[in-house]
Design an enzyme around this catalytic site. Structure first.
Site, PDB file in Angstrom:
ATOM      1  CG  HIS A  37       6.999   4.808  12.408  1.00 54.43           C
ATOM      2  ND1 HIS A  37       6.733   3.839  13.355  1.00 54.43           N
ATOM      3  CD2 HIS A  37       7.161   4.144  11.231  1.00 54.43           C
ATOM      4  CE1 HIS A  37       6.757   2.653  12.769  1.00 54.43           C
ATOM      5  NE2 HIS A  37       7.011   2.804  11.489  1.00 54.43           N
ATOM      6  CG  HIS A 120       0.211   3.131   6.394  1.00 60.16           C
ATOM      7  ND1 HIS A 120       0.988   2.773   5.314  1.00 60.16           N
ATOM      8  CD2 HIS A 120       0.481   2.231   7.375  1.00 60.16           C
ATOM      9  CE1 HIS A 120       1.707   1.715   5.627  1.00 60.16           C
ATOM     10  NE2 HIS A 120       1.424   1.348   6.874  1.00 60.16           N
TER      11      HIS A 120
END
Length: 198
Positions: A37, A120
């Site tokens: 995620h 990220h």
């Protein structure tokens, strides 16, 4: 008590590309593919009534859907590396969504994250990995990128207290407006991710 954060899900094709980055780094504990995620805002451990307030406030977020690509790899912790990650391409829509969620959290008294937002996807947590091992791993994978994919929603996720890396549970989801039907048929929608991954 669950630890809460808002996030974007990673669709199947992009997750598959990320999974090819696994391996080749001593001391890495790789994140399970279904737990990939992109964190938008860490909230932390909050009482139930505060979690409800946050969810109610997030109902007011009205942002357009957008495309995103993952590109490049890096590490956190220069002298003592503790995680490796894949980055996200620059996106004004992503920055605007994250900024709005951050302002909502601050208005509700959630402490600000002292770190600057850097989109990220964490690939692995590191234990006793040397800076040299990490540098070699990163240099061999520096040209990593995915095809753009559609972000059709953002979610409120929880994680149970563990050594990190999941399991993560989607507690609530909010659609982003104007998902172009034609575009979403061409690229897997990120909102399909949780259904695909299970």
């Amino acid at each position: 008590m669950p630890r809460l954060f808002t996030a974007l899900e990673i669709p199947r094709d992009a997750a598959l590309s990320l999974s090819l980055l696994r391996g080749g780094l001593p001391g890495a504990r790789w994140i399970d593919v279904e737990n990939y995620h992109l964190t938008l805002r860490f909230i932390g451990d909050v009482p139930g009534h505060v979690a409800d307030e946050i969810a109610n406030a997030l109902d007011r977020v009205h942002r357009p859907s957008f495309s995103l690509a993952l590109t490049g790899v890096g590490a956190f912790g220069q002298k003592k590396p503790h995680a490796v990650w894949a980055g996200a391409s620059a996106s004004p829509d992503l920055a605007a969504l994250q900024g709005e969620i951050d302002r909502i959290c601050q208005r509700l008294g959630i402490p600000a994250d002292p770190r600057k937002f850097m989109p990220h996807v964490t690939l692995a947590r590191l234990r006793n990995s040397t800076p040299l091992d990490v540098a070699q791993y990163l240099s061999a994978r520096g040209n990593f990128s995915t095809l753009p994919f559609r972000i059709g929603r953002f979610v409120l996720m929880s994680s149970r207290d563990s050594v990190g890396g999941g399991p993560y549970i989607v507690e609530e989801a909010w659609p982003l407006s104007g998902t172009d039907a034609r575009a979403s048929s061409l690229v897997a929608s990120a909102s399909d991710a949780s259904r695909i991954m299970r």
